[in-house]
Design an enzyme around this catalytic site. Structure first.
Site, short mmCIF file in Angstrom:
data_model
loop_
_atom_site.label_atom_id
_atom_site.label_comp_id
_atom_site.label_asym_id
_atom_site.label_seq_id
_atom_site.Cartn_x
_atom_site.Cartn_y
_atom_site.Cartn_z
N GLY A 108 0.83 -1.21 0.00
CA GLY A 108 0.00 0.00 0.00
C GLY A 108 0.86 1.25 0.00
O GLY A 108 0.52 2.25 0.64
N TYR A 150 -15.20 -1.62 9.14
CA TYR A 150 -13.83 -1.14 9.37
C TYR A 150 -13.37 -1.54 10.77
O TYR A 150 -12.30 -2.13 10.94
CB TYR A 150 -13.83 0.39 9.22
CG TYR A 150 -12.49 1.05 9.36
CD1 TYR A 150 -11.51 0.90 8.39
CD2 TYR A 150 -12.22 1.88 10.44
CE1 TYR A 150 -10.29 1.53 8.51
CE2 TYR A 150 -11.00 2.51 10.58
CZ TYR A 150 -10.04 2.34 9.60
OH TYR A 150 -8.83 2.96 9.73
N GLY A 201 -0.60 4.83 -0.91
CA GLY A 201 -1.73 5.36 -0.16
C GLY A 201 -1.37 6.52 0.74
O GLY A 201 -0.24 7.04 0.70
N GLN A 202 -2.31 6.92 1.59
CA GLN A 202 -2.13 8.13 2.41
C GLN A 202 -0.91 7.99 3.33
O GLN A 202 -0.08 8.88 3.41
CB GLN A 202 -3.39 8.41 3.25
CG GLN A 202 -3.34 9.79 3.91
CD GLN A 202 -4.18 9.90 5.18
OE1 GLN A 202 -4.70 8.92 5.69
NE2 GLN A 202 -4.32 11.10 5.68
N LYS A 230 -10.53 -4.22 12.16
CA LYS A 230 -9.42 -3.75 13.01
C LYS A 230 -9.31 -4.59 14.28
O LYS A 230 -8.23 -5.02 14.67
CB LYS A 230 -9.58 -2.27 13.34
CG LYS A 230 -9.40 -1.33 12.16
CD LYS A 230 -8.05 -1.51 11.49
CE LYS A 230 -7.82 -0.59 10.32
NZ LYS A 230 -6.64 -0.95 9.53
N ILE A 256 -0.62 -1.83 -6.05
CA ILE A 256 -1.53 -2.59 -6.91
C ILE A 256 -1.67 -1.88 -8.25
O ILE A 256 -1.45 -0.67 -8.34
CB ILE A 256 -2.93 -2.78 -6.28
CG1 ILE A 256 -3.53 -1.43 -5.83
CG2 ILE A 256 -2.89 -3.77 -5.13
CD1 ILE A 256 -4.99 -1.50 -5.46
N ARG A 257 -2.03 -2.66 -9.28
CA ARG A 257 -2.22 -2.05 -10.60
C ARG A 257 -3.32 -0.99 -10.52
O ARG A 257 -4.33 -1.18 -9.85
CB ARG A 257 -2.60 -3.12 -11.63
CG ARG A 257 -1.45 -4.08 -11.85
CD ARG A 257 -1.53 -4.82 -13.16
NE ARG A 257 -0.52 -5.87 -13.18
CZ ARG A 257 0.78 -5.66 -13.39
NH1 ARG A 257 1.24 -4.44 -13.63
NH2 ARG A 257 1.64 -6.67 -13.37
N1 SER Z 1 -9.02 7.75 9.46
C1 SER Z 1 -9.84 6.58 9.58
C2 SER Z 1 -11.18 6.79 9.04
O1 SER Z 1 -11.69 7.88 9.19
C3 SER Z 1 -9.94 6.15 11.01
O2 SER Z 1 -8.83 5.43 11.38
O3 SER Z 1 -11.76 5.89 8.52
#
Ligand code: SER
Length: 317
Positions: free
Chosen positions: A8, A143, A11-12, A147, A35-36
């Site tokens: 990744g 999410y 990414g951010q 986690k 990733i492509r």
């Molecule tokens: N920054 C994430 C979100 O807002 C939280 O970990 O989904």
């Protein structure tokens, strides 16, 4: 840490962590996995090796680890909270299927693994203020489910197989380099872009909704310091609360207006993000991270605001 694979890397977090690790360990030792469709570009591409590593493909992870003699994997592939609610099956596939693949390769090849957890691992029944390290974690978002499950699976691989898994629960991360996408805390990034562009900001989170936040330089330091820490003081591994600042939209708005007095914000609350935000802590207690590996943030809201505005002015104007 000698040879590192970042999954990744565009990414951010990955885009900045890859460059920071290359600055410390040398470009050739840090492999940018991507990733492509999300290929590294510019400095990220030119400053070191890169490889196609889709976290859902165990063979690709294994190939990169063996080819580059990787000893540490940063597993940063994930969907953020709001987008994970619109694609829960994919969020599970990446978050848990991907983590399982990473842990299996780590077990076979003897790698240490860092996988970010989040304030999203807490839910409605967790204490809201100074949320303790060890408390109820019953999130109702996909999410959060990935986690919490990821924390448990990572600890399992440590206790059962001796895989050196470590993690932090990141607050909302704010940076001027790569935009987040589909998160609940994204507003605290977007607000700076609107302010510097001279636009009115439409805030998707209601006044009075507090969440923990952190400036990216602190987050990068946390991700590196925990992997470099001598583990004899660890009572926890997956995952440590870390904290830097807590604010609601009114407080960050006022912090920005100190430097851009004519900046304007209106509310246009997004019901999904608001519901998620209300289920998360107002602030975390990071005592265990401070005691077990010396965590300490450097940026408060004012220091972050000054830097964000200056950097975005350079980039956008
Ligand atoms: N920054 C994430 C979100 O807002 C939280 O970990 O989904």
């Amino acid at each position: 840490m000698k040879n590192v694979l970042i999954i990744g890397s565009t990414g951010q977090i990955g885009s900045e962590l890859t460059m920071k690790l290359r600055g410390i360990y040398g470009g050739g030792n840090i492999v940018a996995g991507y990733i492509r469709g999300a290929e590294p570009k510019g400095e990220l591409l030119e400053s070191g090796p890169s490889a196609v590593v889709d976290v859902t493909d165990a063979a690709q992870i294994s190939e990169a680890v063996r080819k580059y003699k990787v000893d540490t994997i940063y597993n940063l592939a994930a969907l953020l909270s709001a987008v994970a609610e619109s694609k829960p099956q994919l969020a599970w596939k990446i978050g848990m299927g991907g983590l399982f693949n990473v842990l299996e390769v780590a077990r076979e090849c003897g790698c240490a693994v860092f996988t970010p957890s989040s304030i999203g691992s807490f839910g409605d029944d967790s204490p809201k203020d100074k949320t303790p390290q060890d408390t109820f974690r019953n999130p109702h978002t996909m999410y959060g489910v990935t986690k919490v499950s990821g924390e448990l699976l990572s600890d399992y691989y440590f206790y059962r197989f001796g895989v050196d898994t470590r993690s932090v629960r990141f607050p909302g991360l704010i940076s001027y380099v790569t935009l987040p996408g589909g998160g609940t805390t994204d507003y605290a990034v977007d607000i700076y872009y609107s302010a510097v562009r001279g636009e009115t900001f439409e805030c998707p989170i209601a006044a009075g909704t507090f969440m923990d936040m952190m400036y990216m330089p602190d987050a990068l330091r946390a991700a590196i310091e925990i992997m470099e820490a001598e583990p004899s003081k660890f009572k926890h591994r997956n995952s440590f609360n870390i904290a830097a600042m807590s604010f609601d939209p009114e407080i960050i708005y006022a912090a920005i207006r100190k430097y851009i007095p004519d900046f304007n914000m209106v509310y246009k609350v997004d019901s999904l993000r608001q519901k998620i935000a209300e289920s998360w802590p107002n602030s975390l207690d990071d005592t265990c991270a401070r005691e077990e590996w010396g965590w300490k943030p450097e940026y408060d809201l004012d220091a972050m605001t000054r830097d964000m505005i200056a950097r975005l002015r350079e980039r956008l104007q």
